[in-house]
Design an enzyme around this catalytic site. Structure first.
Site, PDB file in Angstrom:
ATOM      1  N   HIS A  42      18.835  38.592  58.091  1.00  0.00           N
ATOM      2  CA  HIS A  42      17.550  38.154  57.526  1.00  0.00           C
ATOM      3  C   HIS A  42      16.664  37.697  58.660  1.00  0.00           C
ATOM      4  O   HIS A  42      16.386  36.505  58.791  1.00  0.00           O
ATOM      5  CB  HIS A  42      17.775  37.005  56.545  1.00  0.00           C
ATOM      6  CG  HIS A  42      18.398  37.442  55.275  1.00  0.00           C
ATOM      7  ND1 HIS A  42      17.889  38.448  54.504  1.00  0.00           N
ATOM      8  CD2 HIS A  42      19.498  37.016  54.631  1.00  0.00           C
ATOM      9  CE1 HIS A  42      18.643  38.617  53.443  1.00  0.00           C
ATOM     10  NE2 HIS A  42      19.635  37.771  53.501  1.00  0.00           N
ATOM     11  N   HIS A  77      27.248  40.637  55.310  1.00  0.00           N
ATOM     12  CA  HIS A  77      27.385  40.179  53.920  1.00  0.00           C
ATOM     13  C   HIS A  77      28.428  40.967  53.131  1.00  0.00           C
ATOM     14  O   HIS A  77      28.887  40.507  52.095  1.00  0.00           O
ATOM     15  CB  HIS A  77      26.080  40.396  53.155  1.00  0.00           C
ATOM     16  CG  HIS A  77      24.929  39.602  53.653  1.00  0.00           C
ATOM     17  ND1 HIS A  77      25.039  38.298  54.007  1.00  0.00           N
ATOM     18  CD2 HIS A  77      23.626  39.928  53.821  1.00  0.00           C
ATOM     19  CE1 HIS A  77      23.853  37.856  54.375  1.00  0.00           C
ATOM     20  NE2 HIS A  77      22.977  38.820  54.282  1.00  0.00           N
ATOM     21  N   GLU A 129      25.715  38.864  49.403  1.00  0.00           N
ATOM     22  CA  GLU A 129      27.154  38.635  49.631  1.00  0.00           C
ATOM     23  C   GLU A 129      27.875  38.470  48.295  1.00  0.00           C
ATOM     24  O   GLU A 129      28.967  39.028  48.095  1.00  0.00           O
ATOM     25  CB  GLU A 129      27.371  37.375  50.489  1.00  0.00           C
ATOM     26  CG  GLU A 129      28.854  37.117  50.747  1.00  0.00           C
ATOM     27  CD  GLU A 129      29.151  35.714  51.239  1.00  0.00           C
ATOM     28  OE1 GLU A 129      28.450  35.236  52.146  1.00  0.00           O
ATOM     29  OE2 GLU A 129      30.094  35.103  50.698  1.00  0.00           O
ATOM     30  N   SER A 225      19.079  32.391  53.352  1.00  0.00           N
ATOM     31  CA  SER A 225      19.505  31.316  52.455  1.00  0.00           C
ATOM     32  C   SER A 225      20.194  30.195  53.225  1.00  0.00           C
ATOM     33  O   SER A 225      20.062  29.024  52.879  1.00  0.00           O
ATOM     34  CB  SER A 225      20.411  31.845  51.348  1.00  0.00           C
ATOM     35  OG  SER A 225      21.686  32.092  51.833  1.00  0.00           O
ATOM     36  N   ASN A 226      20.910  30.542  54.287  1.00  0.00           N
ATOM     37  CA  ASN A 226      21.588  29.451  55.000  1.00  0.00           C
ATOM     38  C   ASN A 226      20.584  28.589  55.759  1.00  0.00           C
ATOM     39  O   ASN A 226      20.798  27.392  55.933  1.00  0.00           O
ATOM     40  CB  ASN A 226      22.733  29.974  55.869  1.00  0.00           C
ATOM     41  CG  ASN A 226      22.283  30.583  57.168  1.00  0.00           C
ATOM     42  OD1 ASN A 226      22.084  29.885  58.147  1.00  0.00           O
ATOM     43  ND2 ASN A 226      22.087  31.904  57.194  1.00  0.00           N
TER      44      ASN A 226
END
Ligand code: F3S
Length: 285
Positions: A42, A77, A129, A225-226
């Protein structure tokens, strides 16, 4: 001004490995068509660089169906089993850059569902994922992301064992909470904490640093997202937390009156961007 850069900022092992593998295929299969199944990470900067080298991104199984030849790299992922099957049918060269920690979850889920367990994945159902992991559990999988979903969770077959795994980047404390809620319902459960240590260490270090600095900068792509989770954690500890994608997003005025700044970055943030931000803050404040 004192600047503290998190030791764990930037590419994790799985992402570094996946990105390296794509560049490796560019050299190895020169002149052939190279695709990644979804953006390899990403991060727009990396994707743009790979596009310059002719690497295209496939977004779905439908798009994969249109391809007749070439090399497809599976990103860290991971993907559902059906994607591998489709590539095999078509005779496409598959380079599997699924992170070994994600692969481990696929193996657990495949084995446990084959043994008859019902799979519960703690994570974000819309994240690739989790979509991939679901694709190893047949149709027997539930995804739980929130406390509310955990409270409402009901599995009709009370005698069937539940196998609970988590998305690798899920927040550890939230995972424990959600598992506790499900445990109270009295099912026969096996819980496998499949949260990756890289994420946990990054989150814990970020929390520690954010707790002692005046301002915190979190660097990462807006779709990561992380990185979003890192931002949440830091914001909880330090109100002056700023989310930036590159140095251009940094608002100098926000850091004017502070004495200490912490910097961390998501797993898909290239080192070069972290260095730029760090150097800029050190030199200009
Ligand atoms: Fe793998 Fe953990 Fe990174 S699962 S992709 S090393 S965050």
């Amino acid at each position: 001004m004192k600047v503290e850069l998190a030791r764990t900022a930037g590419f994790c092992f799985g992402v570094k490995r996946a990105v390296d593998m794509v560049y490796e295929q560019v050299r190895r299969y020169e002149g052939q068509k190279i695709y990644t199944y979804g953006p390899i990470i990403h991060n727009e900067e990396v994707i743009k660089d790979l596009a310059k080298q002719g690497v295209k991104v496939i977004h779905s199984e439908e798009e994969l169906a249109q391809i007749k030849e070439g090399v497809v790299v599976i990103r860290s992922h991971g993907v559902a089993k059906s994607v591998y099957d489709r590539m095999e049918e078509k005779g496409i060269i598959c380079v599997d850059a699924t992170c070994p920690f994600v692969k481990k979850i696929h193996d657990i889920v495949a084995k446990e569902s084959e043994k008859g367990s019902h799979i519960v994945i703690i994570g974000d159902g819309a994240h690739p994922e989790v979509e991939g992991t679901r694709g190893w559990a047949g149709d027997r999988a539930d995804v739980i992301q929130t406390h509310e979903e955990a409270r409402q969770f009901v599995h009709e077959n009370k005698s069937q064992k539940l196998c609970i795994v988590s998305q690798t980047t899920f927040n550890y404390n939230k995972f424990k909470d959600l598992v506790e809620i499900i445990e109270e319902k009295g099912y026969d459960i096996i819980v496998l904490n499949t949260i990756c240590n890289a994420t946990k260490e990054r989150q814990e270090e970020a929390r520690r640093i954010a707790g002692r600095v005046d301002a915190m900068v979190v660097i990462g792509d807006e779709h990561s997202s992380n990185t979003q989770k890192l931002f949440e954690i830091c914001k909880n500890e330090c109100l002056n937390t700023y989310y930036i994608q590159t140095l251009d997003d940094l608002d100098m005025n926000q850091l004017r009156s502070v004495e200490t700044v912490g910097i961390t970055a998501g797993a898909s943030t290239p080192n070069i961007i972290i260095e730029e931000v760090q150097n800029y803050v050190r030199i200009n404040f």
